[in-house]
Design an enzyme around this catalytic site. Sequence first.
Site, PDB file in Angstrom:
ATOM      1  CG  ASN A  15      -1.883   0.805   1.332  1.00  0.00           C
ATOM      2  OD1 ASN A  15      -1.614   1.853   0.673  1.00  0.00           O
ATOM      3  ND2 ASN A  15      -1.698   1.728   2.343  1.00  0.00           N
ATOM      4  CE  LYS A  17      -0.108   3.026   5.266  1.00  0.00           C
ATOM      5  NZ  LYS A  17      -0.042   3.288   6.058  1.00  0.00           N
ATOM      6  CG  HIS A 102      -5.989   1.885   4.781  1.00  0.00           C
ATOM      7  ND1 HIS A 102      -5.256   2.905   6.212  1.00  0.00           N
ATOM      8  CD2 HIS A 102      -5.360   1.128   4.799  1.00  0.00           C
ATOM      9  CE1 HIS A 102      -3.851   3.034   6.521  1.00  0.00           C
ATOM     10  NE2 HIS A 102      -3.600   1.658   6.210  1.00  0.00           N
ATOM     11  CD  GLU A 104      -2.950   6.104   6.664  1.00  0.00           C
ATOM     12  OE1 GLU A 104      -3.284   6.035   5.131  1.00  0.00           O
ATOM     13  OE2 GLU A 104      -1.655   5.772   7.357  1.00  0.00           O
ATOM     14  CD  GLU A 174      -3.786  -2.551   7.352  1.00  0.00           C
ATOM     15  OE1 GLU A 174      -2.341  -2.355   7.232  1.00  0.00           O
ATOM     16  OE2 GLU A 174      -3.922  -0.991   7.762  1.00  0.00           O
ATOM     17  N   GLY A 180       2.500   2.492  10.786  1.00  0.00           N
ATOM     18  CA  GLY A 180       3.718   3.329  10.922  1.00  0.00           C
ATOM     19  C   GLY A 180       4.172   4.355  11.943  1.00  0.00           C
ATOM     20  CB  SER A 220       4.790  -1.524  11.899  1.00  0.00           C
ATOM     21  OG  SER A 220       4.526  -0.421  12.255  1.00  0.00           O
TER      22      SER A 220
END
Length: 272
Positions: A15, A17, A102, A104, A174, A180, A220
């Site tokens: 991904n 992003k 996701h 985000e 996730e 991240g 991560s």
Amino acid sequence: MNAQRAGSRPLLAGNWKMNPARASEAADLARGVIGAARAASATVDVALLPPFPWLLGVAELLHETGVGLGAQDCFWEPAGAYTGEVSAAMLSGWCQWVLTGHSERRQIFGESDEWVSKKTKAAIGVGLSVILCVGELDDQFEAGRTDEVVSGQLQAALEYMSPGDSGRLVIAYEPIWAIGTGKNADPEHAYRTMRVIRRVLDESLGDEASSRVRILYGGSANSGNVGSYVELPLCDGCLVGGASLKAHEFARMIEVVAEVYGGPTTEEATTS
Ligand code: PGA
């Protein structure tokens, strides 16, 4: 090799992003991964998920390589007055994959469970395979609410799903606190949550359809820890953010997954 893994195909999805900033960098990144993906293609499914503007260029590079291409989001209506949106139907000519839910998108753009469900249904309806993301916040993790949060997200997302769709569904667990941050989840925690995910899938879709749904870990993940996830009996691969932006690192991850699954890898795996 982990003998339990024989017979199932793992998936490693990158991904990207909102990266990289330039089309030429996106092309370099895709080129840097193709060698490793081809070398491991007998064993590992690999997919790259670039930003929308880079999809077409990357699609050309990936043509006939066996590496999958995916988008990071989609809208459920096929076309119309939806400024800024890209429909699942539009993507289906270029992509095999799309991400939905996701964290985000959920957190920064306020996507609800209902939206995630509609996007997932629309994407599957036009023939895309979906990587649907679920995961808990830091405070929910600390409060021991992971199972409840993840089950709720998953049940809502599966609302319009029929058992026949299950072969094109992948769930990415996730934990948001791991994304991240460099603080990847303890594999034991990931495993416990994957058991909950599998139970919800079994209950919602039936055992047989559920068995076609792959479950990934994300947060991560990198070449140093990917092995500890794909060795878990319930983990079918990883959704990778930051580490997928470095061709050598992602290539190494592909190699590690292939090793765990007992497949061939070659020196090409580190070619960029
Ligand atoms: P990360 O991102 O690997 O950089 O933690 C994972 C993701 O957001 O899918």
